[in-house]
Design a protein around this motif. Structure first.
Motif, PDB file in Angstrom:
ATOM      1  N   TYR A  34       0.676  -1.361   0.150  1.00  0.00           N
ATOM      2  CA  TYR A  34       0.121   0.016   0.102  1.00  0.00           C
ATOM      3  C   TYR A  34       0.877   1.192   0.023  1.00  0.00           C
ATOM      4  CZ  TYR A  34      -4.523  -2.088   0.641  1.00  0.00           C
ATOM      5  OH  TYR A  34      -5.717  -3.041   0.467  1.00  0.00           O
ATOM      6  N   LEU A  35       1.976   1.281   0.639  1.00  0.00           N
ATOM      7  CA  LEU A  35       2.717   2.581   0.813  1.00  0.00           C
ATOM      8  C   LEU A  35       3.285   2.975  -0.750  1.00  0.00           C
ATOM      9  CD1 LEU A  35       5.015   1.860   3.984  1.00  0.00           C
ATOM     10  CD2 LEU A  35       3.193   3.646   3.710  1.00  0.00           C
ATOM     11  N   PRO A  36       3.770   1.968  -1.428  1.00  0.00           N
ATOM     12  CA  PRO A  36       4.352   2.788  -2.955  1.00  0.00           C
ATOM     13  C   PRO A  36       3.074   2.870  -3.782  1.00  0.00           C
ATOM     14  CG  PRO A  36       4.468   0.361  -2.688  1.00  0.00           C
ATOM     15  CD  PRO A  36       4.520   0.638  -1.156  1.00  0.00           C
ATOM     16  N   VAL A  37       2.025   2.018  -3.685  1.00  0.00           N
ATOM     17  CA  VAL A  37       0.841   2.261  -4.660  1.00  0.00           C
ATOM     18  C   VAL A  37       0.059   3.477  -4.151  1.00  0.00           C
ATOM     19  CG1 VAL A  37      -1.395   1.302  -5.474  1.00  0.00           C
ATOM     20  CG2 VAL A  37       0.693  -0.202  -5.253  1.00  0.00           C
ATOM     21  N   GLY A  38       0.216   3.874  -2.849  1.00  0.00           N
ATOM     22  CA  GLY A  38      -0.722   5.019  -2.305  1.00  0.00           C
ATOM     23  C   GLY A  38       0.112   6.259  -2.743  1.00  0.00           C
ATOM     24  N   PHE A  39       1.448   6.092  -2.705  1.00  0.00           N
ATOM     25  CA  PHE A  39       2.447   7.434  -2.923  1.00  0.00           C
ATOM     26  C   PHE A  39       2.098   7.473  -4.575  1.00  0.00           C
ATOM     27  CE2 PHE A  39       6.266   8.663  -5.216  1.00  0.00           C
ATOM     28  CZ  PHE A  39       6.622   9.707  -4.273  1.00  0.00           C
ATOM     29  N   ALA A  40       1.961   6.631  -5.242  1.00  0.00           N
ATOM     30  CA  ALA A  40       1.732   6.709  -6.746  1.00  0.00           C
ATOM     31  C   ALA A  40       0.353   7.529  -7.038  1.00  0.00           C
ATOM     32  CB  ALA A  40       1.494   5.404  -7.510  1.00  0.00           C
ATOM     33  N   TYR A  41      -0.725   7.022  -6.126  1.00  0.00           N
ATOM     34  CA  TYR A  41      -1.931   7.593  -6.248  1.00  0.00           C
ATOM     35  C   TYR A  41      -1.814   9.135  -5.867  1.00  0.00           C
ATOM     36  CZ  TYR A  41      -6.149   9.640  -3.873  1.00  0.00           C
ATOM     37  OH  TYR A  41      -7.192  10.335  -3.339  1.00  0.00           O
ATOM     38  N   GLY A  42      -0.993   9.449  -4.745  1.00  0.00           N
ATOM     39  CA  GLY A  42      -0.978  10.859  -4.370  1.00  0.00           C
ATOM     40  C   GLY A  42      -0.416  11.744  -5.308  1.00  0.00           C
ATOM     41  N   VAL A  43       0.632  11.267  -6.012  1.00  0.00           N
ATOM     42  CA  VAL A  43       1.555  12.013  -6.973  1.00  0.00           C
ATOM     43  C   VAL A  43       0.513  12.222  -8.163  1.00  0.00           C
ATOM     44  CG1 VAL A  43       3.466  11.824  -8.596  1.00  0.00           C
ATOM     45  CG2 VAL A  43       3.532  10.916  -6.444  1.00  0.00           C
ATOM     46  N   LEU A  44      -0.154  11.120  -8.695  1.00  0.00           N
ATOM     47  CA  LEU A  44      -1.105  11.491  -9.552  1.00  0.00           C
ATOM     48  C   LEU A  44      -2.499  12.424  -9.454  1.00  0.00           C
ATOM     49  CD1 LEU A  44      -1.513   7.677 -11.028  1.00  0.00           C
ATOM     50  CD2 LEU A  44      -0.125   9.719 -12.109  1.00  0.00           C
ATOM     51  N   ALA A  45      -2.818  12.163  -8.177  1.00  0.00           N
ATOM     52  CA  ALA A  45      -4.094  13.067  -7.766  1.00  0.00           C
ATOM     53  C   ALA A  45      -3.565  14.728  -7.594  1.00  0.00           C
ATOM     54  CB  ALA A  45      -4.410  12.793  -6.377  1.00  0.00           C
ATOM     55  N   ARG A  46      -2.376  14.921  -7.438  1.00  0.00           N
ATOM     56  CA  ARG A  46      -1.878  16.281  -7.426  1.00  0.00           C
ATOM     57  C   ARG A  46      -1.545  16.753  -8.779  1.00  0.00           C
ATOM     58  NH1 ARG A  46      -2.954  19.796  -5.540  1.00  0.00           N
ATOM     59  NH2 ARG A  46      -0.827  20.904  -5.175  1.00  0.00           N
ATOM     60  N   LYS A  47      -1.135  15.682  -9.582  1.00  0.00           N
ATOM     61  CA  LYS A  47      -0.831  16.239 -11.104  1.00  0.00           C
ATOM     62  C   LYS A  47      -2.182  16.641 -11.630  1.00  0.00           C
ATOM     63  CE  LYS A  47       3.671  15.271 -10.832  1.00  0.00           C
ATOM     64  NZ  LYS A  47       4.593  16.515 -11.055  1.00  0.00           N
ATOM     65  N   VAL A  48      -3.262  16.091 -11.410  1.00  0.00           N
ATOM     66  CA  VAL A  48      -4.474  16.294 -12.136  1.00  0.00           C
ATOM     67  C   VAL A  48      -5.015  17.589 -11.625  1.00  0.00           C
ATOM     68  CG1 VAL A  48      -4.560  14.301 -12.976  1.00  0.00           C
ATOM     69  CG2 VAL A  48      -5.981  14.913 -10.800  1.00  0.00           C
ATOM     70  N   GLY A  49      -4.712  18.165 -10.258  1.00  0.00           N
ATOM     71  CA  GLY A  49      -5.321  19.325  -9.761  1.00  0.00           C
ATOM     72  C   GLY A  49      -5.922  19.105  -8.595  1.00  0.00           C
ATOM     73  N   ILE A  50      -6.232  17.779  -8.219  1.00  0.00           N
ATOM     74  CA  ILE A  50      -6.763  17.668  -6.806  1.00  0.00           C
ATOM     75  C   ILE A  50      -6.106  18.091  -5.659  1.00  0.00           C
ATOM     76  CG2 ILE A  50      -7.798  15.912  -5.329  1.00  0.00           C
ATOM     77  CD1 ILE A  50      -8.068  13.968  -7.603  1.00  0.00           C
ATOM     78  N   SER A  51      -6.776  19.069  -4.777  1.00  0.00           N
ATOM     79  CA  SER A  51      -6.085  19.519  -3.340  1.00  0.00           C
ATOM     80  C   SER A  51      -5.244  18.463  -2.798  1.00  0.00           C
ATOM     81  CB  SER A  51      -6.981  20.438  -2.847  1.00  0.00           C
ATOM     82  OG  SER A  51      -8.013  19.725  -2.249  1.00  0.00           O
ATOM     83  N   GLU A  52      -4.765  19.163  -1.791  1.00  0.00           N
ATOM     84  CA  GLU A  52      -3.791  18.235  -0.755  1.00  0.00           C
ATOM     85  C   GLU A  52      -4.910  17.233   0.185  1.00  0.00           C
ATOM     86  OE1 GLU A  52      -3.088  21.077  -1.492  1.00  0.00           O
ATOM     87  OE2 GLU A  52      -0.774  21.134  -1.659  1.00  0.00           O
ATOM     88  N   TRP A  53      -5.924  18.313   0.651  1.00  0.00           N
ATOM     89  CA  TRP A  53      -6.886  17.755   1.637  1.00  0.00           C
ATOM     90  C   TRP A  53      -7.742  16.888   0.868  1.00  0.00           C
ATOM     91  CZ3 TRP A  53      -6.356  17.699   6.414  1.00  0.00           C
ATOM     92  CH2 TRP A  53      -5.598  18.848   7.119  1.00  0.00           C
ATOM     93  N   ASN A  54      -8.096  17.056  -0.278  1.00  0.00           N
ATOM     94  CA  ASN A  54      -9.166  16.141  -0.919  1.00  0.00           C
ATOM     95  C   ASN A  54      -8.334  14.745  -1.106  1.00  0.00           C
ATOM     96  OD1 ASN A  54     -11.577  17.638  -0.864  1.00  0.00           O
ATOM     97  ND2 ASN A  54     -11.016  18.875  -2.844  1.00  0.00           N
ATOM     98  N   THR A  55      -7.104  15.060  -1.509  1.00  0.00           N
ATOM     99  CA  THR A  55      -6.360  13.714  -1.958  1.00  0.00           C
ATOM    100  C   THR A  55      -6.077  12.717  -0.795  1.00  0.00           C
ATOM    101  OG1 THR A  55      -4.896  14.932  -3.668  1.00  0.00           O
ATOM    102  CG2 THR A  55      -4.163  12.900  -2.749  1.00  0.00           C
TER     103      THR A  55
END
Length: 253
Positions: A34-55
């Motif tokens: 989960y740590l690496p896959v969650g990391f990938a999700y966090g990066v992608l979410a921020r790249k498409v403009g989702i805010s930190e809190w919403n991510t």
């Protein structure tokens, strides 16, 4: 409180503490995935403009890896809210099958306990619970500790992805997405106990790929699961019938 009640309370506390640590230890393979896959999700979410809190909130409130990745992709493509909801709903339909498989072991739990358990049920935790529950290990402390540890690791990975989003342009070259596949393989190995399990697992994998290539889309997992489970049930009944007839034949002799 008399001495007997005090001893019973201390014994109960030790049992619950032991159950918590057992749950945490069992969740460690999930944490590593989960740590690496969650990391990938966090990066992608921020790249498409989702805010930190919403991510982070999506990992806390939704807590569905594949659905979160799909939601991020659809948001990046400016899809409508209805499309996002329907797509993630279809992807998560497999949870109906997983919940139905575990429900008989939770009949003595309260509705609130069942609801809390269902909220944190994932493919990976299901694989562990499907092995624990038939052995009678349905203690709430151990079960919740396993689930909570897994979700905390997913949330932590998402948070790390947020902080790393400014340093990483594309997560695909890092191969982080393979961590999820590797984790599933490791969990599957622990579930295999007979040749029939190997046959059902291989059949389900081939059917999933076949359905996907045939254009089934996200339904490929559900269809393959239903077909694989049906095949496993039929094989189990045939084996049981064969052993039964063989036993009667031997007793007749």
């Amino acid at each position: 409180m008399n001495s007997v009640e005090q001893v019973m309370t201390e014994s109960k506390d030790r049992t619950e503490a032991s159950g918590v640590w057992k749950g945490v230890r069992q969740a460690l393979p999930i944490v590593m995935g989960y740590l690496p896959v969650g990391f990938a999700y966090g990066v992608l979410a921020r790249k498409v403009g989702i805010s930190e809190w919403n991510t982070v909130l999506m990992s806390v409130l939704v807590y569905a890896g594949s659905a979160q990745f799909i939601a991020v992709s659809l948001l990046a493509a400016a899809a409508s809210p209805v499309s996002i909801v329907l797509t993630t709903f279809i992807v998560n339909l497999r949870h109906l099958l997983m919940s139905a498989a575990l429900a008989p072991y939770l009949r003595n739990w309260t509705r609130l306990q069942q609801a809390l358990f269902a909220f944190e049920l994932t493919d990976e935790s299901f694989a562990l619970h499907a092995r624990r529950f038939p052995e009678g290990r349905t203690g709430t402390a151990e079960t919740y500790a396993l689930n909570v540890t897994a979700q905390l690791s997913w949330v932590a990975g998402s948070a790390m992805g947020i902080f790393g989003s400014n340093l990483i342009g594309d997560v695909k070259p890092l191969g982080l997405d393979y961590a999820l596949s590797a984790m599933f393989i490791a969990l599957l190995v622990g579930q295999v106990r007979s040749n029939m399990h190997v046959v059902v697992a291989a059949l389900s994998a081939m059917l999933s790929v076949g359905f996907m290539l045939a254009g089934a889309g996200q339904w490929n997992v559900i269809l393959a699961t239903v077909c694989g489970a049906t095949a496993g049930t039929v094989l189990s009944f045939r084996n049981a019938a064969g052993h039964s007839s063989s036993g009667r034949s031997n007793s007749a002799h």
